[in-house]
Design a protein around this motif. Structure first.
Motif, mmCIF file in Angstrom:
data_model
loop_
_atom_site.group_PDB
_atom_site.id
_atom_site.type_symbol
_atom_site.label_atom_id
_atom_site.label_comp_id
_atom_site.label_asym_id
_atom_site.label_seq_id
_atom_site.Cartn_x
_atom_site.Cartn_y
_atom_site.Cartn_z
ATOM 1 N N UNK A 91 0.807 -1.216 0.000
ATOM 2 C CA UNK A 91 0.000 0.000 0.000
ATOM 3 C C UNK A 91 0.844 1.272 0.000
ATOM 4 N N UNK A 92 2.111 1.162 0.364
ATOM 5 C CA UNK A 92 2.950 2.342 0.500
ATOM 6 C C UNK A 92 3.275 2.959 -0.853
ATOM 7 N N UNK A 93 3.406 4.272 -0.852
ATOM 8 C CA UNK A 93 3.853 4.959 -2.060
ATOM 9 C C UNK A 93 5.272 4.525 -2.394
ATOM 10 N N UNK A 94 5.610 4.575 -3.672
ATOM 11 C CA UNK A 94 6.884 4.014 -4.127
ATOM 12 C C UNK A 94 8.093 4.688 -3.488
ATOM 13 N N UNK A 95 8.010 5.995 -3.193
ATOM 14 C CA UNK A 95 9.181 6.694 -2.669
ATOM 15 C C UNK A 95 9.453 6.388 -1.205
ATOM 16 N N UNK A 96 8.513 5.758 -0.502
ATOM 17 C CA UNK A 96 8.741 5.375 0.891
ATOM 18 C C UNK A 96 8.609 3.866 1.101
ATOM 19 N N UNK A 97 8.352 3.128 0.041
ATOM 20 C CA UNK A 97 8.146 1.684 0.186
ATOM 21 C C UNK A 97 9.500 0.963 0.229
ATOM 22 N N UNK A 98 9.781 0.233 1.303
ATOM 23 C CA UNK A 98 11.020 -0.548 1.350
ATOM 24 C C UNK A 98 10.912 -1.750 0.419
#
Length: 286
Positions: free
Chosen positions: A265-272
């Motif tokens: 669900x995380x946005x790509x710039x904060x997704x590990x």
């Protein structure tokens, strides 16, 4: 930082273009126009906006000068916290986390994640969800529906400050016209008794009112409102992540799989990455 940079670019572009065609900056400064436009807009905002929303709006504007509430590392910590709680529930039973839920400030698990512990909205959301899971009286579908309603309410409250500021942006051009009309009224009252140069100055002053109303609305207040709404959506993603992980766990998925659902669900710039998060979860499990 970007808020300040953007504002400086707007001013430099407008004023620079004005100077390039021979305009004088002092010709744009008329305190009476500023008082009419900004004072009227502020008064209308106070009339239309509840005090609690005004207070949150001030906090949201200050927050724009800082970074988002949750960065990449903070999301990793949030996922690790939920993972530890889900693992403890699976290993020791739901009763094992009851003390952590009732007293999160004294919980060894929560204390390892001070950022989450300091966010009382997130802390309440997690503990309330876990209490429902401990009770065992709700099906996965019922739990998901309840959390959806809660998130909808949370998002509505988070967007209220931005919407209230946007209404001010919508009204500012109108107040600019009000200031211009007042200037024209003053000008018409001296026609025939004043020199043409003085009449020209009065007309120019009136037109500055329209200029200021439009500039402030579309160059500053409107973009600030949009930035507040974008920040509210971005900060609300953390709640959606927690909801997804807990609902997936109630549906019977293993903790690691539930966390993977949440990671997606995380946005790509904060997704590990999958590998990085897996390594962090193994460290937390150890």
């Amino acid at each position: 930082m970007y808020l300040i940079i953007g504002g400086l670019v707007v001013l430099a572009s407008v004023l620079g273009g004005f100077v390039m065609v021979g305009g004088k900056l002092l010709a744009l400064w008329h305190l009476n126009e500023v008082i009419v436009i900004c004072g009227s807009a502020l008064g209308a905002y106070v009339i239309a906006t509840p005090p609690k929303v005004m207070k949150r709006a001030m906090g949201a504007i200050k927050g724009l000068l800082k970074g988002p509430k949750y960065a990449r590392a903070d999301y990793v910590d949030l996922l690790k916290l939920v993972y530890e709680l889900l693992v403890k529930m699976r290993r020791e039973g739901v009763i094992a986390i009851e003390q952590h839920v009732d007293n999160p400030q004294d919980s060894a698990v929560f204390q390892r994640y001070p950022k989450v512990l300091a966010d009382h909205h997130m802390l309440d959301f997690i503990t309330d969800c876990l209490r429902l899971m401990v009770s065992g009286s709700m099906s996965p579908h019922e739990l998901e529906s309840l959390l959806e309603y809660e998130l909808e309410t949370h998002h509505h409250e988070a967007l209220e400050p931005g919407h209230s500021v946007q209404r001010v942006a919508d009204a500012l051009p109108g107040f600019g016209i009000v200031a211009a009309v007042l200037g024209i009224i003053t000008t018409m009252s001296i026609v025939g008794s004043a020199a043409p140069s003085e009449i020209g100055e009065k007309v120019a002053s009136a037109l500055v009112g329209t200029f200021l109303g439009i500039l402030i609305a579309y160059g500053f207040v409107g973009p600030i409102s949009t930035a507040m709404e974008n920040r509210a959506h971005e900060d609300g993603k953390a709640f959606e992540v927690v909801k997804m992980a807990l609902v997936a766990s109630v549906r019977g998925y293993a903790p690691a799989v539930a966390i993977e659902f949440a990671r997606k669900l995380l946005f790509s710039h904060v997704r590990p990455s999958f590998q990085d998060l897996e390594a962090d979860l193994r460290a937390a499990k150890g």
